[in-house]
Scaffold this motif. Structure first.
Motif, PDB file in Angstrom:
ATOM      1  N   ALA A 197      72.600  16.829  52.905  1.00  0.00           N
ATOM      2  CA  ALA A 197      72.044  16.132  53.346  1.00  0.00           C
ATOM      3  C   ALA A 197      70.698  14.847  53.010  1.00  0.00           C
ATOM      4  CB  ALA A 197      72.610  15.585  54.059  1.00  0.00           C
ATOM      5  N   VAL A 198      69.881  15.661  53.608  1.00  0.00           N
ATOM      6  CA  VAL A 198      68.342  14.955  53.816  1.00  0.00           C
ATOM      7  C   VAL A 198      67.978  15.405  51.995  1.00  0.00           C
ATOM      8  CG1 VAL A 198      65.615  16.109  54.906  1.00  0.00           C
ATOM      9  CG2 VAL A 198      68.368  16.028  56.017  1.00  0.00           C
ATOM     10  N   SER A 199      68.168  15.704  51.229  1.00  0.00           N
ATOM     11  CA  SER A 199      67.732  16.367  50.063  1.00  0.00           C
ATOM     12  C   SER A 199      68.634  15.585  49.409  1.00  0.00           C
ATOM     13  CB  SER A 199      67.696  17.377  49.569  1.00  0.00           C
ATOM     14  OG  SER A 199      67.304  17.588  48.228  1.00  0.00           O
ATOM     15  N   GLN A 200      69.174  14.922  49.569  1.00  0.00           N
ATOM     16  CA  GLN A 200      70.165  13.454  48.813  1.00  0.00           C
ATOM     17  C   GLN A 200      69.219  12.229  49.447  1.00  0.00           C
ATOM     18  OE1 GLN A 200      73.634  14.464  49.537  1.00  0.00           O
ATOM     19  NE2 GLN A 200      74.715  16.179  48.729  1.00  0.00           N
ATOM     20  N   HIS A 201      69.159  12.273  49.878  1.00  0.00           N
ATOM     21  CA  HIS A 201      68.672  11.080  50.790  1.00  0.00           C
ATOM     22  C   HIS A 201      67.150  10.586  50.295  1.00  0.00           C
ATOM     23  CE1 HIS A 201      71.135  10.104  54.752  1.00  0.00           C
ATOM     24  NE2 HIS A 201      72.091  10.262  53.525  1.00  0.00           N
ATOM     25  N   ILE A 202      66.405  11.545  50.037  1.00  0.00           N
ATOM     26  CA  ILE A 202      65.018  12.163  49.593  1.00  0.00           C
ATOM     27  C   ILE A 202      65.129  11.420  48.260  1.00  0.00           C
ATOM     28  CG2 ILE A 202      62.765  12.895  49.378  1.00  0.00           C
ATOM     29  CD1 ILE A 202      63.225  11.604  52.501  1.00  0.00           C
ATOM     30  N   ALA A 203      66.014  11.999  47.362  1.00  0.00           N
ATOM     31  CA  ALA A 203      66.566  12.171  46.330  1.00  0.00           C
ATOM     32  C   ALA A 203      67.224   9.864  45.929  1.00  0.00           C
ATOM     33  CB  ALA A 203      67.264  12.837  44.915  1.00  0.00           C
ATOM     34  N   ALA A 204      67.725  10.093  46.437  1.00  0.00           N
ATOM     35  CA  ALA A 204      68.161   8.583  46.430  1.00  0.00           C
ATOM     36  C   ALA A 204      66.886   7.561  46.653  1.00  0.00           C
ATOM     37  CB  ALA A 204      69.844   8.137  47.478  1.00  0.00           C
ATOM     38  N   LEU A 205      66.640   8.006  47.119  1.00  0.00           N
ATOM     39  CA  LEU A 205      64.572   6.704  47.989  1.00  0.00           C
ATOM     40  C   LEU A 205      63.784   6.744  46.480  1.00  0.00           C
ATOM     41  CD1 LEU A 205      63.785   4.735  49.656  1.00  0.00           C
ATOM     42  CD2 LEU A 205      62.712   6.711  50.697  1.00  0.00           C
ATOM     43  N   GLU A 206      64.071   7.354  45.976  1.00  0.00           N
ATOM     44  CA  GLU A 206      63.017   8.238  44.775  1.00  0.00           C
ATOM     45  C   GLU A 206      63.291   6.993  43.656  1.00  0.00           C
ATOM     46  OE1 GLU A 206      60.198  11.986  45.899  1.00  0.00           O
ATOM     47  OE2 GLU A 206      62.501  12.556  44.903  1.00  0.00           O
ATOM     48  N   ARG A 207      64.915   7.357  43.490  1.00  0.00           N
ATOM     49  CA  ARG A 207      65.380   7.036  42.208  1.00  0.00           C
ATOM     50  C   ARG A 207      65.562   5.260  42.488  1.00  0.00           C
ATOM     51  NH1 ARG A 207      69.192  10.802  43.239  1.00  0.00           N
ATOM     52  NH2 ARG A 207      70.931   8.704  44.166  1.00  0.00           N
ATOM     53  N   ASP A 208      65.488   4.661  43.998  1.00  0.00           N
ATOM     54  CA  ASP A 208      65.799   3.649  44.121  1.00  0.00           C
ATOM     55  C   ASP A 208      64.162   2.672  44.094  1.00  0.00           C
ATOM     56  OD1 ASP A 208      68.199   3.083  45.081  1.00  0.00           O
ATOM     57  OD2 ASP A 208      67.607   3.066  47.136  1.00  0.00           O
ATOM     58  N   LEU A 209      63.343   3.366  44.408  1.00  0.00           N
ATOM     59  CA  LEU A 209      61.487   3.084  44.277  1.00  0.00           C
ATOM     60  C   LEU A 209      61.407   3.608  42.870  1.00  0.00           C
ATOM     61  CD1 LEU A 209      60.133   4.111  47.410  1.00  0.00           C
ATOM     62  CD2 LEU A 209      61.235   1.304  46.977  1.00  0.00           C
ATOM     63  N   GLY A 210      61.410   4.185  42.143  1.00  0.00           N
ATOM     64  CA  GLY A 210      61.563   4.302  40.748  1.00  0.00           C
ATOM     65  C   GLY A 210      59.620   5.654  40.622  1.00  0.00           C
ATOM     66  N   ILE A 211      59.414   6.014  42.423  1.00  0.00           N
ATOM     67  CA  ILE A 211      58.758   6.684  41.949  1.00  0.00           C
ATOM     68  C   ILE A 211      58.766   7.966  42.793  1.00  0.00           C
ATOM     69  CG2 ILE A 211      57.233   5.785  43.830  1.00  0.00           C
ATOM     70  CD1 ILE A 211      54.677   5.483  42.510  1.00  0.00           C
ATOM     71  N   GLU A 212      57.841   9.255  42.330  1.00  0.00           N
ATOM     72  CA  GLU A 212      57.993   9.926  43.605  1.00  0.00           C
ATOM     73  C   GLU A 212      57.359  10.269  44.924  1.00  0.00           C
ATOM     74  OE1 GLU A 212      57.271  14.979  42.148  1.00  0.00           O
ATOM     75  OE2 GLU A 212      55.291  13.402  42.152  1.00  0.00           O
ATOM     76  N   LEU A 213      57.173  10.807  45.870  1.00  0.00           N
ATOM     77  CA  LEU A 213      57.321  10.673  47.081  1.00  0.00           C
ATOM     78  C   LEU A 213      57.416  11.604  47.754  1.00  0.00           C
ATOM     79  CD1 LEU A 213      59.994   7.973  48.486  1.00  0.00           C
ATOM     80  CD2 LEU A 213      57.758   7.169  47.701  1.00  0.00           C
ATOM     81  N   LEU A 214      57.075  13.017  47.474  1.00  0.00           N
ATOM     82  CA  LEU A 214      57.130  13.738  47.796  1.00  0.00           C
ATOM     83  C   LEU A 214      57.290  15.311  46.908  1.00  0.00           C
ATOM     84  CD1 LEU A 214      59.852  14.524  51.095  1.00  0.00           C
ATOM     85  CD2 LEU A 214      57.899  13.814  51.260  1.00  0.00           C
ATOM     86  N   VAL A 215      55.493  15.660  46.988  1.00  0.00           N
ATOM     87  CA  VAL A 215      55.889  16.848  46.018  1.00  0.00           C
ATOM     88  C   VAL A 215      56.531  18.152  46.483  1.00  0.00           C
ATOM     89  CG1 VAL A 215      54.082  18.202  44.760  1.00  0.00           C
ATOM     90  CG2 VAL A 215      53.627  16.381  45.178  1.00  0.00           C
TER      91      VAL A 215
END
Length: 308
Positions: free
Chosen positions: A35-53
């Motif tokens: 669920a955490v992984s999905q939240h991070i992926a959704a946030l990156e999609r919303d912003l259109g940029i990678e947040l975590l390596v």
């Protein structure tokens, strides 16, 4: 990019940043790691940029965008917490600042002690912004919301403020009015008859204090000659002290007359009606913050302590 950030996704992101891994963030939040992984992926999609390596076997690394977002998200959540605290305080009728209007002699002779006592109390945190204003000028400012509270006076029952749906009026007590003149040679007493040979000081013809003077004089069958017209009680008192006039003065202004007095009271006939002006608190209708009630209680006590 969405117009408004998803606070749930941001909270998950900050937990990952704080703990350094999605697994630890999931444990802290009570989520499963997926669920955490999905939240991070959704946030990156919303912003259109990678947040975590993401690198297998190592801790997560924030990108430059991730570092910027983490800082902005912390600021957002801190502001949200402050907003909630403020909203909770407002719900409990707590305020940060109170705008109080008061007539000049109340500011100089009643409020200093009252405000000192208020600040020393348990609810002294509210900042008092004080505005010196006469009653007739302050009433519309209460109606408009410019003032939260007005300390007002009323010389005659028909004077404003009167009952109105726009105001909540609380009577706090009375200020006795006394007729005074300048000190006489040898401290000789001065009676009302001798005062009629002198000039008097009072407000302008339509002022409440002048109308009270006319009504009182009419009851006694006298005609005082008003030679100084002013709304400023301190100017009246200065002329009286100089021996240039006599006049009715609220006794609160004479409270500091210790030692050798600079004015003397005039002896009045037994049939003379004792005079006073009523002190009132005017606010808008509805629930009042507790600090207002505490302020008014202190003012009422101060007025009780005023000598007659």
């Amino acid at each position: 990019m969405k117009a408004q950030p998803d606070l749930k996704l941001l909270a998950t992101f900050l937990a990952v940043v704080q703990h350094g891994s999605m697994a630890e963030a999931a444990t802290a939040l009570g989520y499963v790691p997926s669920a955490v992984s999905q939240h991070i992926a959704a946030l990156e999609r919303d912003l259109g940029i990678e947040l975590l390596v993401r690198r297998p076997g190592s801790r997560l690394i924030l990108t430059a965008a991730g570092r910027s977002l983490a800082q902005a998200a912390r600021t957002l959540f801190e502001a949200t917490a402050r907003f909630r605290d403020t909203a909770d305080g407002i719900a409990n009728r707590e305020i940060a600042e109170l705008r109080v209007g008061a007539y000049p002699s109340a500011v100089s002779h009643l409020l200093p002690g009252v405000l000192t006592a208020l600040q020393a109390g348990d609810r002294g945190a509210a900042r008092i912004r004080l505005v010196i204003v006469e009653t007739h000028e302050g009433l519309p400012r209460v109606t408009s919301g410019d003032l939260d509270l007005l300390i007002a006076y009323r010389y005659l029952p028909e004077d404003p403020p009167v009952t109105s749906p726009e105001w909540e009026i609380t009577s706090l007590g009375h200020e006795p009015l006394v007729l005074v003149a300048g000190p006489q040679p040898g401290h000789r007493p001065l009676d009302l008859a001798a005062c009629l040979e002198r000039g008097w000081t009072s407000g302008h013809p339509h002022n409440p204090d002048r109308r009270l003077l006319r009504r009182w004089a009419g009851e006694l069958g006298i005609s005082p000659d008003v030679t100084l017209e002013t709304e400023d009680l301190h100017s009246m008192l200065a002329m009286i002290r100089a021996g240039l006039a006599v006049g009715l003065i609220p006794v609160t202004l004479l409270a500091e007359e210790t030692g050798r007095p600079t004015v003397q009271r005039v002896a009045l006939p037994p049939e003379s009606t004792p005079l006073h002006r009523e002190v009132l608190a005017v606010s808008r209708p509805g629930l009042r913050p507790p600090v207002i009630d505490e302020l008014l209680a202190l003012l009422a006590e101060a007025l009780k302590a005023v000598p007659a």
